[in-house]
Design an enzyme around this catalytic site. Structure first.
Site, short mmCIF file in Angstrom:
data_model
loop_
_atom_site.label_atom_id
_atom_site.label_comp_id
_atom_site.label_asym_id
_atom_site.label_seq_id
_atom_site.Cartn_x
_atom_site.Cartn_y
_atom_site.Cartn_z
N LYS A 16 0.84 -1.21 0.00
CA LYS A 16 0.00 0.00 0.00
C LYS A 16 0.87 1.26 0.00
O LYS A 16 0.56 2.24 -0.66
CB LYS A 16 -0.90 0.02 1.26
CG LYS A 16 -1.85 -1.16 1.32
CD LYS A 16 -2.62 -1.19 2.64
CE LYS A 16 -1.80 -1.50 3.86
NZ LYS A 16 -1.25 -2.86 3.91
N GLY A 40 3.37 -0.73 8.85
CA GLY A 40 4.69 -0.34 8.36
C GLY A 40 4.58 -0.23 6.85
O GLY A 40 4.39 -1.23 6.17
N HIS A 41 4.62 0.99 6.35
CA HIS A 41 4.41 1.22 4.92
C HIS A 41 5.73 1.65 4.29
O HIS A 41 6.24 2.73 4.59
CB HIS A 41 3.32 2.27 4.70
CG HIS A 41 1.98 1.83 5.18
ND1 HIS A 41 0.85 2.60 5.12
CD2 HIS A 41 1.57 0.65 5.72
CE1 HIS A 41 -0.18 1.93 5.60
NE2 HIS A 41 0.23 0.75 5.98
N GLN A 223 -3.09 -2.13 7.40
CA GLN A 223 -3.45 -3.55 7.56
C GLN A 223 -4.14 -4.07 6.29
O GLN A 223 -3.97 -3.48 5.24
CB GLN A 223 -4.33 -3.76 8.80
CG GLN A 223 -3.61 -3.62 10.13
CD GLN A 223 -3.40 -2.20 10.58
OE1 GLN A 223 -4.35 -1.43 10.65
NE2 GLN A 223 -2.18 -1.82 10.85
#
Ligand code: GDP
Ligand code: IMO
Ligand code: MG
Length: 433
Positions: A16, A40-41, A223
């Site tokens: 994402k 965590g992106h 998520q």
């Protein structure tokens, strides 16, 4: 009305961050709407590589307003260190705003997450230990402390006093743990407040203004759908809604204002933490996907379980979110496999299930039914047009598109912004020229 929600379609970590970073170039506003620093992106762009936990991935564009929405649970320590990290890389955070309604993660949430996990023993959820379950439980129990409470030290102190008294009873009497000191927590959060207050706003007004002006707005999910507390593999789930429906509540905009819902799917499946998924590969193929894909959690570093693409779960995800656009990421990780498989159904004893079951005791017993397709030998990382993909990779994506029942607009073939194939431009939504 160019409002686009970017939603994790599987068990999180679908990519994402990369997709939002790429699309944010055209966005006026980017809003994180759920989760906390359990997320965590990863973003890789000309500024470097970043694993963002709270700050929206649009932060790299100074003209883009970034909002941490009311649906997010904020750990101030994480947020402030993330701001420092960005600033140290020359990235301004003057365009970052925090909803006054967002709940704060307090020291007792972190303690309780750990104590609750320990008390679950073999049934532990495998949480990220970031206090997520406890903070959202407090939110609905109307025992939360919100960013807006930091605006007035007196209000904050009164609220904290009341809540901490109760929390200390739980910590000491239920878990035999040490109580927390009111003075310590109060002074620590007053220090956080000094730096957070300039960013705190009534953010729904800001988002609404952009919508009224017809400016593109991105809603950044955290998520994934199958971690949703209602529709995920409950109780092996998270505690806020990662769904398109959650985007409306967590950002504070009406559902009729969301124009498009983009589901982000990995070209295979991973999951971190406990809980079943039928297409999990506990063999060399699974190991090989993990190694090639460096499938280790961005937040906790834990190894992710890997498996073939699960079309049953994917179809369910499309239905629950109403996806009308999709991104397939990490196609490059499947380069070089002699064949690739898609889980098209679940076998349960003599029966075949076509729908994703709501009960995990059933899901645990499901055996995957696979369709096998030929793999491709030529690496896809440098490909920028769908027609230039190897025929087998095209066939694989086309088959995925049929199964997930939603147009594939974006194919990601590498972690950087440029490693992207825009298959069907999101023109209608104002996100591609
Ligand atoms: P998120 O939580 O959904 O933002 O995903 P994560 O950042 O936790 O995990 C996705 C990982 O895949 C990160 O390391 C990204 O840099 C990486 N990534 C994203 N898209 C691609 C892709 O198409 N190919 C490869 N090889 N890596 C990708
Ligand atoms: P992003 O946004 C993958 C998982 C945890 C655990 C469960 C509950 O990066 O996709 P929690 O700490 O939320 O109470 O843990 O949810 N989980 C994630 N898995 N990606 C995430 O976020 C996740 N956030 C939570 O591993 O199984
Ligand atoms: Mg992640």
């Amino acid at each position: 009305m160019p409002v686009l929600a970017v939603i994790g379609a599987q068990w999180g970590d679908e990519g994402k961050g990369k997709v939002v970073d790429m699309l944010a170039e055209r966005a006026k506003v980017v809003v994180r709407f759920s989760g906390g620093d359990n997320a965590g992106h990863t973003v890789i762009n000309r500024y470097g590589k970043f694993g963002l936990h709270l700050v929206p991935c649009g932060i790299f564009y100074p003209e883009t307003t970034c909002i941490i929405g009311n649906g997010v649970a904020i750990n101030p320590a994480t947020l402030l260190s993330e701001i420092d990290l960005l600033n140290n890389h020359g990235i301004s955070t003057g365009n970052l705003f925090i909803s006054d309604r967002a709940n704060l993660i307090m020291p007792y949430h972190l303690l309780l997450d750990k104590l609750e996990e320990e008390s679950r023993g073999d049934n532990a959820i495998g949480t990220t230990l970031r206090g997520i379950g406890p903070v959202y439980a407090d939110k609905v129990a109307r025992r939360g402390i919100r960013a807006g409470d930091l605006l007035d030290e007196k209000v904050f102190l009164e609220r904290l006093k009341l809540i901490l008294e109760y929390k200390n009873v739980v910590l000491t009497k239920v878990y035999g743990a040490a109580p927390l000191s009111l003075d310590d927590v109060y002074s620590q959060y007053c220090r956080y407040a000094e730096r957070m207050v300039p960013h705190i706003r009534e953010t729904t007004v800001m988002i609404d203004k952009a919508i009224q002006r017809n400016q593109p707005v991105l809603l950044e999910g955290a998520q994934g759908t199958l971690l949703d507390p209602d529709f995920g593999t409950y109780p092996y789930a998270t505690s806020s809604s990662p769904l398109a429906g959650g985007a409306s509540i967590g950002a504070g905009i009406g559902p009729t204002k969301i124009d498009a819902v983009l589901g982000v799917f990995k070209a295979y499946v991973t999951r971190v933490g406990a809980g079943p998924f039928p297409s999990e590969l506990k063999d060399k193929v699974g190991d090989s996907i993990r190694e090639r894909g460096h499938e280790f959690g961005t937040t906790t570093g834990r190894p992710r379980s890997c498996g073939w693409f699960d079309a049953v779960a994917a179809r369910f995800s499309t239905r629950i979110n109403g996806f009308n656009a999709a991104a397939i990421t990490r196609l490059d990780i499947l380069d070089g496999f002699p064949s690739v498989k898609i889980c098209t159904g679940y076998r349960l004893g003599k029966d075949k299930l076509d729908d994703f079951p709501s009960r995990i005791d059933i899901l645990e017993k499901c055996q995957p039914v696979y369709e096998e397709l030929p793999g491709w030998k030529t690496p896809v990382g440098d490909v920028r047009e769908f027609n230039h993909l190897p025929a087998e990779a095209r066939q694989y994506v086309t088959r995925l598109e049929e199964f997930i029942d939603c147009p594939v607009n974006i194919i990601s073939v590498g972690p950087s912004r440029e490693q992207t194939i825009e298959v069907k431009p999101l023109v209608r939504h104002g996100f591609f020229p």
